[in-house]
Design a protein around this motif. Sequence first.
Motif, short mmCIF file in Angstrom:
data_model
loop_
_atom_site.label_atom_id
_atom_site.label_comp_id
_atom_site.label_asym_id
_atom_site.label_seq_id
_atom_site.Cartn_x
_atom_site.Cartn_y
_atom_site.Cartn_z
N GLU A 260 0.83 -1.21 0.00
CA GLU A 260 0.00 0.00 0.00
C GLU A 260 0.87 1.26 0.00
OE1 GLU A 260 -2.87 0.09 3.12
OE2 GLU A 260 -3.77 -1.81 2.49
N ARG A 261 1.90 1.26 0.81
CA ARG A 261 2.79 2.42 0.89
C ARG A 261 3.47 2.65 -0.45
NH1 ARG A 261 7.95 2.47 1.75
NH2 ARG A 261 8.03 0.41 2.66
N ARG A 262 3.96 1.58 -1.06
CA ARG A 262 4.62 1.71 -2.36
C ARG A 262 3.65 2.21 -3.44
NH1 ARG A 262 8.29 -3.79 -2.65
NH2 ARG A 262 9.88 -3.12 -1.16
N LEU A 263 2.43 1.70 -3.40
CA LEU A 263 1.43 2.12 -4.38
C LEU A 263 1.10 3.59 -4.21
CD1 LEU A 263 -0.51 1.34 -6.65
CD2 LEU A 263 -2.18 0.74 -4.89
N SER A 264 0.90 4.02 -2.97
CA SER A 264 0.58 5.44 -2.76
C SER A 264 1.74 6.33 -3.16
CB SER A 264 0.19 5.69 -1.30
OG SER A 264 1.29 5.46 -0.45
N GLU A 265 2.96 5.89 -2.93
CA GLU A 265 4.12 6.67 -3.34
C GLU A 265 4.22 6.73 -4.87
OE1 GLU A 265 7.51 4.90 -1.44
OE2 GLU A 265 6.95 5.67 0.54
N ALA A 266 3.90 5.62 -5.52
CA ALA A 266 3.98 5.58 -6.98
C ALA A 266 2.90 6.45 -7.63
CB ALA A 266 3.85 4.14 -7.48
N LEU A 267 1.76 6.61 -6.96
CA LEU A 267 0.66 7.37 -7.53
C LEU A 267 0.77 8.87 -7.24
CD1 LEU A 267 -2.32 4.97 -6.81
CD2 LEU A 267 -1.16 5.37 -8.98
N LYS A 268 1.65 9.27 -6.38
CA LYS A 268 1.80 10.69 -6.06
C LYS A 268 2.31 11.44 -7.28
CE LYS A 268 2.58 10.43 -1.13
NZ LYS A 268 3.53 10.63 -0.06
N LEU A 269 1.79 12.63 -7.45
CA LEU A 269 2.25 13.50 -8.54
C LEU A 269 3.58 14.13 -8.15
CD1 LEU A 269 -1.11 15.24 -9.40
CD2 LEU A 269 0.00 13.40 -10.66
N PRO A 270 4.38 14.48 -9.13
CA PRO A 270 5.65 15.15 -8.81
C PRO A 270 5.38 16.45 -8.06
CG PRO A 270 5.56 14.56 -11.13
CD PRO A 270 4.22 14.25 -10.55
N GLY A 271 6.17 16.71 -7.05
CA GLY A 271 6.00 17.91 -6.24
C GLY A 271 5.14 17.68 -5.00
N GLU A 272 4.41 16.58 -4.91
CA GLU A 272 3.62 16.27 -3.71
C GLU A 272 4.50 15.55 -2.73
OE1 GLU A 272 0.14 14.01 -4.30
OE2 GLU A 272 -0.80 15.48 -5.60
N ARG A 273 4.21 15.70 -1.51
CA ARG A 273 4.96 15.00 -0.49
C ARG A 273 4.07 14.19 0.36
NH1 ARG A 273 9.96 15.05 2.52
NH2 ARG A 273 11.20 14.69 0.75
#
Length: 89
Positions: free
Chosen positions: A76-89
Amino acid sequence: MQPSAQGIRVVLSCRKLWQDKEVRAGSIDQGKRYAERWCAVRVLAGVKLRQAVQQLTAKEEEPAQPKRSATQLQQERRLSEALKLPGER
């Protein structure tokens, strides 16, 4: 349950169409209790009446959230990180 001149008429249907049972009750609550007992005896045969009624009338609790394994949490953590747009934290 239907109102009648003597109180409440409770009609209990069996599996077979011609086996309807009609009983009289003094109130709707009494008719409901009779129907609960009647169904409990037939549905949960071999169980004591009190336990059968409790099982039949028990309110279902909300299902508990399934516990996630460490692998699922990591995915889940990896998926959420992969789906984040550039510039989001």
